[in-house]
Design a protein around this motif. Structure first.
Motif, PDB file in Angstrom:
ATOM      1  N   THR A   1     -14.859 -24.968  59.018  1.00  0.00           N
ATOM      2  CA  THR A   1     -13.627 -24.220  59.259  1.00  0.00           C
ATOM      3  C   THR A   1     -13.675 -22.840  58.618  1.00  0.00           C
ATOM      4  N   SER A   2     -14.728 -22.558  57.847  1.00  0.00           N
ATOM      5  CA  SER A   2     -14.925 -21.219  57.301  1.00  0.00           C
ATOM      6  C   SER A   2     -15.753 -20.387  58.278  1.00  0.00           C
ATOM      7  N   ASN A   3     -15.710 -19.065  58.119  1.00  0.00           N
ATOM      8  CA  ASN A   3     -16.385 -18.162  59.056  1.00  0.00           C
ATOM      9  C   ASN A   3     -17.897 -18.214  58.906  1.00  0.00           C
ATOM     10  N   MET A   4     -18.612 -18.295  60.035  1.00  0.00           N
ATOM     11  CA  MET A   4     -20.070 -18.192  60.065  1.00  0.00           C
ATOM     12  C   MET A   4     -20.426 -16.966  60.912  1.00  0.00           C
ATOM     13  N   PRO A   5     -20.812 -15.837  60.280  1.00  0.00           N
ATOM     14  CA  PRO A   5     -21.136 -14.632  61.055  1.00  0.00           C
ATOM     15  C   PRO A   5     -22.421 -14.821  61.863  1.00  0.00           C
ATOM     16  N   PHE A   6     -22.453 -14.219  63.062  1.00  0.00           N
ATOM     17  CA  PHE A   6     -23.687 -14.225  63.855  1.00  0.00           C
ATOM     18  C   PHE A   6     -24.087 -12.814  64.286  1.00  0.00           C
ATOM     19  N   ALA A   7     -23.219 -11.813  64.068  1.00  0.00           N
ATOM     20  CA  ALA A   7     -23.548 -10.432  64.424  1.00  0.00           C
ATOM     21  C   ALA A   7     -22.755  -9.477  63.537  1.00  0.00           C
ATOM     22  N   ARG A   8     -23.262  -8.247  63.424  1.00  0.00           N
ATOM     23  CA  ARG A   8     -22.586  -7.221  62.602  1.00  0.00           C
ATOM     24  C   ARG A   8     -22.534  -5.911  63.381  1.00  0.00           C
ATOM     25  N   ILE A   9     -21.353  -5.293  63.386  1.00  0.00           N
ATOM     26  CA  ILE A   9     -21.127  -4.011  64.056  1.00  0.00           C
ATOM     27  C   ILE A   9     -20.864  -2.961  62.975  1.00  0.00           C
ATOM     28  N   THR A  10     -21.595  -1.845  63.037  1.00  0.00           N
ATOM     29  CA  THR A  10     -21.355  -0.730  62.130  1.00  0.00           C
ATOM     30  C   THR A  10     -20.709   0.409  62.908  1.00  0.00           C
ATOM     31  N   LEU A  11     -19.608   0.940  62.363  1.00  0.00           N
ATOM     32  CA  LEU A  11     -18.835   1.968  63.062  1.00  0.00           C
ATOM     33  C   LEU A  11     -18.548   3.145  62.125  1.00  0.00           C
ATOM     34  N   THR A  12     -18.119   4.246  62.719  1.00  0.00           N
ATOM     35  CA  THR A  12     -17.670   5.420  61.969  1.00  0.00           C
ATOM     36  C   THR A  12     -16.248   5.756  62.389  1.00  0.00           C
ATOM     37  N   VAL A  13     -15.423   6.109  61.385  1.00  0.00           N
ATOM     38  CA  VAL A  13     -14.096   6.633  61.681  1.00  0.00           C
ATOM     39  C   VAL A  13     -14.224   8.159  61.724  1.00  0.00           C
ATOM     40  N   PRO A  14     -14.114   8.788  62.891  1.00  0.00           N
ATOM     41  CA  PRO A  14     -14.286  10.242  62.958  1.00  0.00           C
ATOM     42  C   PRO A  14     -13.274  10.977  62.069  1.00  0.00           C
ATOM     43  N   SER A  15     -13.693  12.111  61.524  1.00  0.00           N
ATOM     44  CA  SER A  15     -12.785  12.921  60.703  1.00  0.00           C
ATOM     45  C   SER A  15     -11.609  13.430  61.519  1.00  0.00           C
ATOM     46  N   SER A  16     -11.778  13.492  62.847  1.00  0.00           N
ATOM     47  CA  SER A  16     -10.712  13.973  63.726  1.00  0.00           C
ATOM     48  C   SER A  16      -9.719  12.883  64.113  1.00  0.00           C
ATOM     49  N   ALA A  17      -9.984  11.622  63.702  1.00  0.00           N
ATOM     50  CA  ALA A  17      -9.080  10.530  64.067  1.00  0.00           C
ATOM     51  C   ALA A  17      -7.710  10.762  63.440  1.00  0.00           C
ATOM     52  N   PRO A  18      -6.623  10.608  64.193  1.00  0.00           N
ATOM     53  CA  PRO A  18      -5.286  10.852  63.649  1.00  0.00           C
ATOM     54  C   PRO A  18      -4.938   9.884  62.520  1.00  0.00           C
ATOM     55  N   THR A  19      -4.462  10.427  61.423  1.00  0.00           N
ATOM     56  CA  THR A  19      -4.024   9.586  60.310  1.00  0.00           C
ATOM     57  C   THR A  19      -2.810   8.761  60.740  1.00  0.00           C
ATOM     58  N   GLY A  20      -2.817   7.499  60.368  1.00  0.00           N
ATOM     59  CA  GLY A  20      -1.715   6.615  60.718  1.00  0.00           C
ATOM     60  C   GLY A  20      -1.866   5.941  62.056  1.00  0.00           C
ATOM     61  N   SER A  21      -2.904   6.314  62.826  1.00  0.00           N
ATOM     62  CA  SER A  21      -3.124   5.661  64.118  1.00  0.00           C
ATOM     63  C   SER A  21      -3.813   4.322  63.909  1.00  0.00           C
ATOM     64  N   THR A  22      -3.778   3.488  64.943  1.00  0.00           N
ATOM     65  CA  THR A  22      -4.374   2.152  64.875  1.00  0.00           C
ATOM     66  C   THR A  22      -5.662   2.109  65.699  1.00  0.00           C
ATOM     67  N   ALA A  23      -6.713   1.596  65.091  1.00  0.00           N
ATOM     68  CA  ALA A  23      -7.979   1.372  65.794  1.00  0.00           C
ATOM     69  C   ALA A  23      -8.102  -0.116  66.101  1.00  0.00           C
ATOM     70  N   THR A  24      -8.659  -0.449  67.262  1.00  0.00           N
ATOM     71  CA  THR A  24      -8.744  -1.855  67.668  1.00  0.00           C
ATOM     72  C   THR A  24     -10.153  -2.201  68.147  1.00  0.00           C
ATOM     73  N   ILE A  25     -10.502  -3.467  67.980  1.00  0.00           N
ATOM     74  CA  ILE A  25     -11.712  -4.051  68.563  1.00  0.00           C
ATOM     75  C   ILE A  25     -11.260  -5.333  69.254  1.00  0.00           C
ATOM     76  N   GLN A  26     -11.486  -5.419  70.574  1.00  0.00           N
ATOM     77  CA  GLN A  26     -10.941  -6.514  71.357  1.00  0.00           C
ATOM     78  C   GLN A  26     -12.045  -7.277  72.086  1.00  0.00           C
ATOM     79  N   PHE A  27     -11.944  -8.598  72.074  1.00  0.00           N
ATOM     80  CA  PHE A  27     -12.855  -9.453  72.831  1.00  0.00           C
ATOM     81  C   PHE A  27     -12.477  -9.403  74.312  1.00  0.00           C
ATOM     82  N   THR A  28     -13.489  -9.222  75.169  1.00  0.00           N
ATOM     83  CA  THR A  28     -13.279  -9.314  76.611  1.00  0.00           C
ATOM     84  C   THR A  28     -14.042 -10.486  77.222  1.00  0.00           C
TER      85      THR A  28
END
Length: 326
Positions: A132-159
């Protein structure tokens, strides 16, 4: 009269064709949107699922699975497609051990595709028992651009999701849920205060006495023998193996697109994925004569050679096509 007979024969032919197609569909794995298909016994999650992320910084997210069912479940592979919001930049995607056997990861703009399996024949990395605990199988590395609006929400969604259960002879069921999406708040970097400099007293230098140099004797150099270099062996060039021809499958009444490439469950999209890997893994090392191939599946004997077992030659064909579709 003759037209009536032809019409009757035509109708009967259509009914027979429809019956054969219905029988085929009922006996083979169904290809439906994986978010709705899995048995919902294993949840796919992002770790972390939420939190604050800083503009201009890197951050990583693990794709993990955890069991929600009470029964024991072992898995041999997992896969997912994800969509990343436009205020994030995707840098890398990697499969994590022990799911670093066959691995295919792709980045197409804001779209990510991940397929990760255990090795096909490694006793140190057998099918994994989930908890019932998490077992990772992959890792995603991302960058938050300096131009990203402060206070905005970033999302990652399963399709799309799939977790392939292991250890069921002749089967490779999907036990996944539709996945739990991630949501992150973009914040400004924390300003670091500049410390105030404290003046220090500069000490008055004290003159030092310069010592009178003492003459030293220059030693006579002793000649050394120059070693004779030994000849080095010229490396033997590595032989490039000649690819073996692939086996042409015996035609059957049931279509199996790309079956000879590794689409062992004969999915209509022709994709070679973790479901096919589980079927191949079950057969690896076994004699071809002992295999019982269920109706609607393709034999894992993919390479035409002198071997009478499912071996590394067959695995070579399978691994070269893993993660590919039409």
């Amino acid at each position: 009269m003759k037209n009536n007979q032809l019409r009757t024969i035509f109708i009967i032919a259509i009914l027979v064709a429809g019956l054969v197609f219905a029988l085929y569909i009922s006996r083979r794995p169904q290809i439906i949107d994986k978010r709705a298909l899995g048995t919902s016994e294993v949840d796919l999650v992002l770790v972390p699922t939420s939190g604050a992320i800083t503009r201009g910084n890197l951050f990583s997210v693990d794709v993990a699975m955890k069991k929600t069912a009470s029964r024991p479940i072992q898995v041999s592979g997992a896969e997912s497609n994800l969509t990343v919001s436009s205020n994030l930049t995707v840098n890398t995607v990697v499969c994590l051990a022990p799911f670093d056997g066959l691995k295919v990861t792709t980045i197409n703009g804001q779209q990510i595709s991940i397929l990760c399996t255990i090795p096909v024949n490694d006793s140190s990395k057998p099918p994994q028992t989930l908890a019932t605990s998490n077992m990772p199988f992959a890792r995603i590395t991302l960058t938050v651009p300096s131009s990203a609006p402060t206070g905005s929400t970033a999302t990652i969604q399963f399709t799309k999701t799939r977790v392939t259960e292991a250890g069921l002879p002749g089967q490779s069921p999907d036990v996944s849920t539709g996945g739990t999406n991630g949501s992150y708040l973009i914040v400004n970097p924390t300003a670091t205060p500049t410390p105030t400099a404290i003046p220090t007293n500069t000490p008055t230098p004290i003159p030092t006495r310069t010592p009178t140099p003492t003459a030293t004797r220059t030693p006579t150099p002793i000649p050394t023998n120059t070693p004779t270099p030994l000849p080095t062996n010229t490396p033997t060039p590595t032989r490039t193996p000649t690819p073996m021809p692939t086996r042409t499958p015996t035609p059957t009444s049931i279509p199996c697109p790309r079956g000879s490439y590794g689409n062992l469950d004969c999915s209509l999209n022709g994709c070679i994925d973790t479901a096919d890997f589980e079927l191949f893994r079950q057969a690896f090392g076994k004699a071809v004569s002992t295999l019982v191939i269920p109706l609607g599946q393709h034999t894992p004997d993919l390479l035409l050679d002198s071997s009478a077992i499912i071996d590394t030659g067959d695995f070579g064909v399978f691994s070269n096509n893993f993660g590919m579709c039409y």
